[in-house]
Design an enzyme around this catalytic site. Structure first.
Site, PDB file in Angstrom:
ATOM      1  N   SER A  44       0.864  -0.959  -0.050  1.00 30.67           N
ATOM      2  CA  SER A  44       0.040  -0.046  -0.192  1.00 30.67           C
ATOM      3  C   SER A  44       0.656   1.374  -0.036  1.00 30.67           C
ATOM      4  CB  SER A  44      -0.911  -0.066   1.244  1.00 30.67           C
ATOM      5  OG  SER A  44      -0.282  -0.284   2.462  1.00 30.67           O
ATOM      6  N   GLU A 181      -9.500  -9.425   4.056  1.00 31.83           N
ATOM      7  CA  GLU A 181      -9.889  -8.185   3.316  1.00 31.83           C
ATOM      8  C   GLU A 181     -11.205  -8.142   2.868  1.00 31.83           C
ATOM      9  OE1 GLU A 181      -7.969  -4.274   1.130  1.00 31.83           O
ATOM     10  OE2 GLU A 181      -6.843  -5.977   1.439  1.00 31.83           O
TER      11      GLU A 181
END
Length: 280
Positions: A44, A181
């Protein structure tokens, strides 16, 4: 002392584990000081540190660069470094080689890779090489194009069955933890109950064994879109913006620096400097 795999697995079904991302030395130090159990150097960083549209452009070198900094800052937290896109998808050999590089060069405690059944052979080989693995199933950002965007996974019967199959496959392959997730809370709880691996949720409800968030999201640092599953504990974007604006205004008005932020020189020295000019 640094948190170990056995410390984390001992929390299975008990006190939940806390995990946050970090990408630099000072943030890692602060997170460590707060007593957070695990730190993820996530790919990320492509979004929140490098300004990419997604995580696909992140390289092994990027992960090593940021991973080194985080591992220098974290003395107690268990540090996990992401394996970026195409560092393990191509072959088992590439997966082991790149996982080894990441662990050796960063001094992290584990690596993380996305995918379930399809990449169980990579997980198994990496674990056999002595490298702990965190698996990542559900929404897998490296597959965003194949998934048609960032969507909740596991809502249909077929998707739910696939998620359970993925969880069992990565557990059997040797992953000690599984990141879930954007998975419905009830399904994530089922996975947690049916696996001996530690489950770490991000948008997967509080029935998981632990939680992870991107620290910029939970601190309101980006000032942009915030995913539904994020709780903001601060508004750093606003605080920083106001501080920068105040700094700009004080620079322009010469109210900064004040006397307290400057260094003095004696009048005698200044007079000596000017005497030759006065003589001319």
């Amino acid at each position: 002392m640094r948190t170990t795999i056995f410390d984390l697995l001992g929390r299975k079904g008990g006190k939940p584990v806390s995990m946050l991302t970090a990408y630099d030395y000072n943030t890692a130090r602060t997170i460590d000081e707060a007593g957070i159990d695990m730190i993820l150097v996530g790919d990320s960083l492509g979004n929140v540190m490098l300004g990419y549209e997604n995580t696909l452009a992140v390289t092994v070198e990027d992960m090593i660069h940021h991973g080194k900094a985080v591992c220098r800052g974290a003395k107690q937290a268990f540090v996990v470094v992401d394996m970026p896109f195409m560092s393990y998808q191509t072959s088992v050999e590439d997966a082991v080689r790149n996982a080894g590089r990441i662990m050796k060069e960063t001094n992290c405690q584990a690596v993380k890779l996305e995918g379930g059944v399809e990449y169980a052979d990579r997980i198994k080989a990496i674990v056999q090489a002595g490298i702990p693995v965190v698996a990542h199933i559900g929404l897998t950002p490296q597959s965003v194009n194949a998934m048609g965007g960032y969507k909740v996974q596991g809502k249909s019967l077929a998707q739910a069955r696939k998620l359970l199959k993925d969880a069992k496959a990565v557990e059997k392959a040797g992953a000690f933890a599984i990141t879930l997730e954007c998975v419905p809370a009830a399904l994530a709880s089922m996975v947690t109950e049916q696996t001996t691996a530690l489950t770490i949720g991000i948008g997967a409800g509080n029935g998981c064994d632990g939680q992870v968030l991107v620290y910029q999201d939970m601190l309101g640092y980006t000032g942009g879109f915030t995913p539904k599953f994020v709780k903001q504990y601060a508004d750093l974007h606003r605080v920083m913006l106001e501080a920068f604006k105040q700094y700009k205004q004080e620079c322009e008005s010469r109210s900064f620096p004040e006397v307290g932020q400057t260094y003095a020189i004696s009048e005698e020295v200044m007079q000596e400097l000017f005497e030759p000019e006065m003589a001319l």
